[in-house]
Design an enzyme around this catalytic site. Structure first.
Site, short mmCIF file in Angstrom:
data_model
loop_
_atom_site.label_atom_id
_atom_site.label_comp_id
_atom_site.label_asym_id
_atom_site.label_seq_id
_atom_site.Cartn_x
_atom_site.Cartn_y
_atom_site.Cartn_z
N ASP A 86 -1.83 14.92 -14.73
CA ASP A 86 -0.86 16.01 -14.68
C ASP A 86 -1.44 17.39 -14.43
O ASP A 86 -0.70 18.37 -14.45
CB ASP A 86 -0.06 16.06 -15.99
CG ASP A 86 0.74 14.79 -16.22
OD1 ASP A 86 1.29 14.27 -15.25
OD2 ASP A 86 0.79 14.31 -17.38
N CYS A 87 -2.74 17.51 -14.23
CA CYS A 87 -3.31 18.84 -14.04
C CYS A 87 -4.62 18.74 -13.26
O CYS A 87 -5.18 17.65 -13.11
CB CYS A 87 -3.54 19.53 -15.39
SG CYS A 87 -4.85 18.74 -16.37
N CYS B 137 -7.41 16.87 -14.95
CA CYS B 137 -7.31 15.41 -14.84
C CYS B 137 -7.92 14.93 -13.54
O CYS B 137 -8.64 13.92 -13.50
CB CYS B 137 -5.84 14.97 -14.91
SG CYS B 137 -4.98 15.40 -16.44
N CYS C 116 -8.32 25.11 -19.73
CA CYS C 116 -7.20 24.42 -19.06
C CYS C 116 -6.21 25.40 -18.43
O CYS C 116 -5.81 25.25 -17.27
CB CYS C 116 -6.48 23.51 -20.03
SG CYS C 116 -7.34 21.96 -20.31
N ASP D 11 6.71 35.27 19.97
CA ASP D 11 7.00 34.87 21.34
C ASP D 11 8.47 35.21 21.60
O ASP D 11 9.26 35.35 20.66
CB ASP D 11 6.75 33.36 21.49
CG ASP D 11 7.16 32.85 22.85
OD1 ASP D 11 6.73 33.44 23.85
OD2 ASP D 11 7.92 31.87 22.90
N THR E 248 10.87 33.72 24.45
CA THR E 248 11.75 32.63 24.83
C THR E 248 11.64 31.48 23.84
O THR E 248 10.56 30.94 23.61
CB THR E 248 11.42 32.13 26.25
OG1 THR E 248 11.50 33.23 27.15
CG2 THR E 248 12.39 31.05 26.68
N ASP F 254 7.45 28.87 19.47
CA ASP F 254 8.27 27.65 19.43
C ASP F 254 7.44 26.39 19.31
O ASP F 254 7.97 25.28 19.27
CB ASP F 254 9.19 27.56 20.65
CG ASP F 254 8.44 27.55 21.97
OD1 ASP F 254 7.21 27.29 21.95
OD2 ASP F 254 9.06 27.79 23.01
N ASP G 220 -4.93 27.55 -26.67
CA ASP G 220 -5.21 26.83 -25.42
C ASP G 220 -3.99 26.08 -24.93
O ASP G 220 -3.53 26.28 -23.81
CB ASP G 220 -6.37 25.86 -25.62
CG ASP G 220 -6.62 25.05 -24.36
OD1 ASP G 220 -7.06 25.64 -23.37
OD2 ASP G 220 -6.35 23.84 -24.37
#
Length: 722
Positions: free
Chosen positions: A16-17, A20, A369, A411, A413, A608, A694
């Site tokens: 989860d972090c 990890c 952390c 740009d 066109t 584009d 923490d």
């Protein structure tokens, strides 16, 4: 030639972090035969190549499990064109927090701590022994993981710091505080997982928009089949109100489609024969027969989800700096903690128990952390928030760079204009309009350039037959050439015609000037080196283009249009939209213009995505317009899937909000630690407050980053196109 090891893909539950990711990555890199390792904590996926002659898959999986994470094979790796990963959508539901291993451990420790307080209140003589079960359980769970991490190359993990502090507290008899420390640590880890799941849910919800079934047409009948088995070429029925099950092209029927899940565009888009449709869009009031063009693993939403996950996994420059900083910061904290425990008693005769206690508190405060999470959490939320609005950002580095942009080059066109020019004037210099149009159409037949398409469309409308042509070639930014009826016919710019003919007749030049002053683009048709006539075309600005340019000015960003069109036409468009103009630019001139702008301040190029590739690549940030096309998804650093120019300002706002969020997170993480450092040395901070400094900071940093997901859409995004 050595055979490449097979690519494996796993779901890693509980990752989860960023910390990890670092733990798993360090452990796996020490396994023989492991290569090309890629971990993404946002999608909880692992991609790895493994030489199974050296190491079995089971050994790799056991290593991950030993670190405390769940591991489950996702399946065979299918490559999405233009991307590294496999199936872009695996939307396994997030389990309820109490069903996860972290949730069960946290609940058990909480019950033991509550039982300890109840027992100590009922039996005061038991005292500190009432808290031993909770403290020892936490120490067994997290201490075992700390030892494994140390053996696998991560000796300075938060588990190690917490386990040392808990063991130290037990040694000096602070069992109550030791039990609260392990409880708060468990709660912090659990809340991290819940917050990370919230961040993932937005992207998973996008993937879940694709329906599970489709109506496959076979003969005159339609039967329901899983959408995942649809193959290109098959025909499906989309009833009014249904979600489209696959990317495809309308073969029969007329309707409107709500494409907001893909492009962020709230206004339904008209669909008829030949129109593209995207999986996940909602059909309006008419039935459509759609020819499938992409498989489920390769449809537009799948590609967007995959690219967003890859972007979230990429590290921004700020994140890399903080990782390098934290790698030195943690050992420094351990050294400071050791000195706090040893120096006062040894040098000044202070009480050992008191200074060991303060050193243990300092150890907990020093866990990095919140600091490590501060940047990637904000970047991931920013990228996910952009994707929800049809703004695709291809990584943390791009998101950071967009906010620094001070000049945006466009740009003309297909970017500032709708890209659908129409012929307004046909001025033959000899012969008829049909003859002039026929020569131009013969040269332009087969070209995808917007001006060429306008000429061919007008020829088809006027029923002008296409004459055969040979030896077609293009002179980029100048002209198109072909041999028609034995003569060289060219369709090009007035500048090219003047060079070929050694100058233009004054009356012809006057006619060209008058047309260009009216904002029209003029091309000359040359036959055998002599002018055969003029064709004037006009491409109207996109709806909302002026608002998009004004929004950039409000942000203090300068705007400039780079166009190969003539100066008078370019300036007419520039006046209408309110931006500076650099006209009559060949492709190499655009590159030089971008280089000049970059020398002054950071610049973004918006094009584009079809013929602006070099300029997009040369800018600090390349932004492609593309309505969900392959080019928009694969080109440049960002893409405006809804073709709304207001999206450029929205990207800059979102980038700046993300960077402000990062600064807030870093300031909070370091500021809180600085405060607790002072209070710890002064003997004010307890161990449980230290661990709260923490875990609490980590949760607050994560929740602050999640605020970006709820940032309201800009008004011009919703109104444009209405």
């Amino acid at each position: 030639m050595q055979e490449q090891a097979p690519a494996l893909r796993y779901r890693i539950a509980g990752m989860d972090c960023p910390s990890c990711v670092g733990k798993v990555e360090t452990a796996l890199r020490r396994i023989p035969g492991v290569g090309n390792l890629a971990l993404n904590y946002h999608s909880q996926t692992l991609r790895v190549e493994l030489d199974e002659a050296t190491t079995r898959r089971a050994a790799l999986e056991d290593t991950v499990r030993a670190l405390g994470y769940g591991v489950e094979p996702i399946g065979d790796l299918r490559v999405v064109p233009g991307a590294e990963g496999g199936p872009a959508m695996e939307s396994a539901p997030e389990p309820s927090w109490w069903r996860t291993p972290k949730g069960r451990v946290t609940l058990l420790i909480a019950l033991l701590v509550a039982g300890g307080y109840a027992l100590s209140a009922l039996l005061p003589d038991v005292g500190h022994l009432a808290f031993l079960p909770a403290a020892l359980l936490g120490l067994a769970v997290f201490g075992r993981r700390a030892v494994l991490l140390a053996r696998m190359g991560s000796p300075f993990s938060i588990e190690m710091l917490m386990s040392v502090a808990t063991a130290g507290a037990l040694v000096i008899g602070e069992t109550a505080e030791a039990s609260v420390v392990v409880l708060l640590f468990a709660v912090g880890e659990l809340l991290e997982g819940v917050a990370a799941g919230t961040a993932r849910s937005g992207i998973k919800a996008l993937g879940a928009l694709v329906p599970r079934t489709a109506l496959l047409i076979e003969g005159e009948a339609a039967r329901e089949v899983p959408a995942a088995v649809l193959e290109p070429g098959q025909l499906v029925l989309v009833r009014p109100g249904d979600r489209v099950a696959a990317d495809g092209t309308v073969e029969e029927g007329e309707s409107e489609a709500d494409e907001s899940p893909i492009t962020g565009e709230s206004v339904p888009v008209a669909k008829g024969a030949g129109s593209p449709v995207y999986a996940g869009s909602i059909n309006g009031g008419g039935a459509l027969r759609v020819r499938v063009t992409r498989t489920a693993e390769d449809n537009t939403i799948a590609r967007i989800v995959h690219l967003v996950e890859e972007a979230q996994a990429s590290k921004s420059p700020t994140a890399r700096f903080i990782e390098r900083f934290s790698a030195r910061y943690t050992p420094a904290v351990i050294l400071a903690s050791a000195l706090t425990m040893l120096v006062p008693p040894l040098a000044f005769g202070a009480e050992w128990r008191e200074w060991i206690y303060r050193g243990l508190a300092l150890l907990l405060i020093g866990c990095p952390c919140a600091l490590v999470l501060s940047t990637p959490a904000a970047v991931a939320s920013g990228i996910a928030a952009a994707a929800r609005r049809g703004l695709l950002v291809k990584g943390g580095a791009a998101l950071e760079a967009i906010g620094r942009v001070r000049t945006v080059a466009f740009d003309k066109t297909g970017t500032l204009t709708a890209g659908r020019p129409q012929i307004t004037d046909l001025l033959p210099l000899g012969g008829t309009e049909r003859t002039l149009l026929g020569l131009a159409a013969a040269v332009e037949n087969g070209s995808s350039h917007p001006l060429a398409r306008a000429i061919l469309d007008r020829a088809a409308l006027d029923a002008v037959p296409l004459r055969p042509a040979r030896d077609r070639r293009a002179l980029p930014g100048r002209a198109a050439q072909a041999s028609v009826g034995g003569r060289l016919v060219e369709v090009g710019s007035p500048r090219h015609a003047a060079e070929r003919c050694g100058g233009l007749d004054p009356s012809l030049a006057e006619s060209i000037g008058a047309l260009e002053e009216a904002g029209k683009t003029v091309v000359l048709v040359l036959a055998g080196g002599e002018p055969a006539g003029l064709i004037a075309l006009r491409d109207e600005p996109r709806p909302g283009a002026a608002r998009g340019i004004a929004a950039l000015r409000d942000l203090g960003v300068e705007t400039v249009m780079l166009t190969g069109d003539n100066r008078r036409t370019g300036e007419a468009v520039g006046r209408a939209l309110g931006l500076a103009v650099m006209a009559e630019l060949l492709p190499e001139d655009k590159l030089r213009a971008i280089a000049g702008l970059k020398a002054e301040k950071p610049v973004a190029m918006v094009g584009d995505g079809i013929n602006d590739g070099p300029a997009l690549a040369a800018a600090d940030v390349g932004i492609a317009m593309g309505g969900g096309t392959d080019v928009a998804l694969e080109t440049a650093d960002a893409a405006l899937l809804g073709n709304r120019l207001s999206g450029v300002a929205a990207l800059i706002r979102l980038s700046r909000a993300t960077m402000a969020n990062i600064r807030q997170n870093v300031a909070f993480a370091l500021g809180l630690k600085a405060v607790f450092l002072v209070t710890t040395i002064a003997g004010v901070t307890d161990l449980w407050l230290a661990i709260l400094a923490d875990t609490g900071a980590t949760v607050i940093v994560t929740l602050n980053a999640l605020r970006l997901l709820n940032q309201p859409a800009e008004p011009d995004l919703a109104e444009e196109g209405a």
